[in-house]
Design an enzyme around this catalytic site. Structure first.
Site, PDB file in Angstrom:
ATOM      1  N   SER A 152      53.200  36.317  38.097  1.00  0.00           N
ATOM      2  CA  SER A 152      52.705  36.606  36.653  1.00  0.00           C
ATOM      3  C   SER A 152      53.457  35.864  35.801  1.00  0.00           C
ATOM      4  O   SER A 152      54.740  35.472  36.001  1.00  0.00           O
ATOM      5  CB  SER A 152      52.740  38.000  36.126  1.00  0.00           C
ATOM      6  OG  SER A 152      51.636  38.704  36.873  1.00  0.00           O
TER       7      SER A 152
HETATM    8  N1  SAH Z   1      53.489  41.349  40.029  1.00  0.00           N
HETATM    9  C1  SAH Z   1      53.505  40.216  41.078  1.00  0.00           C
HETATM   10  C2  SAH Z   1      51.873  39.815  40.731  1.00  0.00           C
HETATM   11  C3  SAH Z   1      51.207  39.211  42.062  1.00  0.00           C
HETATM   12  S1  SAH Z   1      49.518  38.789  41.656  1.00  0.00           S
HETATM   13  C4  SAH Z   1      54.480  39.212  40.903  1.00  0.00           C
HETATM   14  O1  SAH Z   1      55.176  39.650  39.821  1.00  0.00           O
HETATM   15  O2  SAH Z   1      54.443  38.596  41.525  1.00  0.00           O
HETATM   16  C5  SAH Z   1      48.677  40.225  42.069  1.00  0.00           C
HETATM   17  C6  SAH Z   1      49.031  41.005  43.456  1.00  0.00           C
HETATM   18  O3  SAH Z   1      48.106  42.209  43.570  1.00  0.00           O
HETATM   19  C7  SAH Z   1      48.773  40.085  44.771  1.00  0.00           C
HETATM   20  O4  SAH Z   1      49.912  40.106  45.300  1.00  0.00           O
HETATM   21  C8  SAH Z   1      47.602  40.767  45.350  1.00  0.00           C
HETATM   22  O5  SAH Z   1      47.546  40.602  46.675  1.00  0.00           O
HETATM   23  C9  SAH Z   1      48.064  42.172  44.683  1.00  0.00           C
HETATM   24  N2  SAH Z   1      46.600  43.050  44.807  1.00  0.00           N
HETATM   25  C10 SAH Z   1      45.390  42.756  44.572  1.00  0.00           C
HETATM   26  N3  SAH Z   1      44.468  43.484  44.650  1.00  0.00           N
HETATM   27  C11 SAH Z   1      45.235  44.861  45.199  1.00  0.00           C
HETATM   28  C12 SAH Z   1      45.085  46.158  45.646  1.00  0.00           C
HETATM   29  N4  SAH Z   1      43.754  46.604  45.777  1.00  0.00           N
HETATM   30  N5  SAH Z   1      46.151  46.747  46.258  1.00  0.00           N
HETATM   31  C13 SAH Z   1      47.253  46.272  46.399  1.00  0.00           C
HETATM   32  N6  SAH Z   1      47.599  45.120  45.823  1.00  0.00           N
HETATM   33  C14 SAH Z   1      46.639  44.283  45.341  1.00  0.00           C
END
Ligand code: SAH
Length: 222
Positions: A71
């Site tokens: 993000s």
């Molecule tokens: N907080 C992270 C943002 C990653 S983007 C960072 O700082 O890097 C969002 C993430 O949510 C992705 O890695 C994606 O695989 C995960 N995600 C999406 N749907 C999900 C779910 N139902 N359960 C767990 N993780 C999920």
């Protein structure tokens, strides 16, 4: 400890570059000095591939593989600031979407215990190895679909979702402590950063601002 790692990366991520990011966060309205300090000392360049490390202190989302993104710093700072200001205690936080582990690292410096769930196994493994190498010991990981929360009996001071749910997953608010706070983007085409505050058995919902996150998906990938 984190300061040393930031210094190690100084060639590609000069102090000036990181200071510019802090200026940018302040300009965009981030006021909480505790959050700003943690953002300044968390080595974001270690959470992306080396080829992208030179862009790690730009206020922009960056790819982490599997069509997912780390993000934007503003978003991490804003959500963290809201959690800190709204939650009654800082014992436990539940994060949905570990991704690179950057938001996890920020939370782990502010809450006693972090519980984080990720549906894509290789991302989860990479993030947990990275965070272990940074000596974090207060993070609990799970490879699972976060729609159901951490378990059926979770009780967290704060819950943060870093992927956008079309509708707020029904299980999540009940996993808040009695004075707990949840923040997560909700919506598909148009997303709203949504805040839920629990006060006993009452839940109050409000919209913070518009958002632009990757979607919260069903199931897991091994
Ligand atoms: N907080 C992270 C943002 C990653 S983007 C960072 O700082 O890097 C969002 C993430 O949510 C992705 O890695 C994606 O695989 C995960 N995600 C999406 N749907 C999900 C779910 N139902 N359960 C767990 N993780 C999920």
């Amino acid at each position: 400890m984190l300061d040393d790692l930031v210094r190690e990366g100084v060639g590609m991520t000069s102090r000036r570059t990181r200071e510019r990011l802090l200026e940018r966060l302040r300009e965009r309205g981030i006021k909480n000095e505790v959050v700003l300090k943690v953002m300044a000392s968390t080595p974001r360049h270690l959470f992306v591939d080396e080829a992208l490390a030179h862009r790690a202190y730009e206020d922009t989302a960056l790819p982490i593989g599997f069509k997912q993104t780390l993000s934007q710093p503003y978003t991490v700072a804003r959500m963290t600031e809201i959690l800190l200001e709204q939650c009654a205690r800082r014992d436990s936080v539940f994060e949905i979407g570990t991704g690179s582990g950057y938001q996890t690292a920020v939370l782990a410096q502010l809450f006693k215990r972090v519980y984080t769930v990720e549906r894509i196994a290789p991302l989860q493994q990479k993030a947990s190895a990275r965070l272990a190498s940074l000596n974090f010991t207060n993070i609990h990981y799970r490879h699972a679909d976060g729609h159901d929360g951490w378990s059926n009996s979770g009780c967290f001071d704060a819950i943060i979702g870093t992927a956008a749910a079309a509708d707020l997953p029904a299980q999540l608010p009940s996993q808040l402590a009695l004075k707990g706070v949840l923040i997560m983007p909700v919506g598909d085409d148009t997303q709203n950063l949504t805040l839920i505050r629990r006060d006993g058995e009452a839940f109050a919902s409000s919209v913070v601002e518009s958002a632009n996150f990757v979607p919260l998906l069903k199931g897991t990938i091994s």
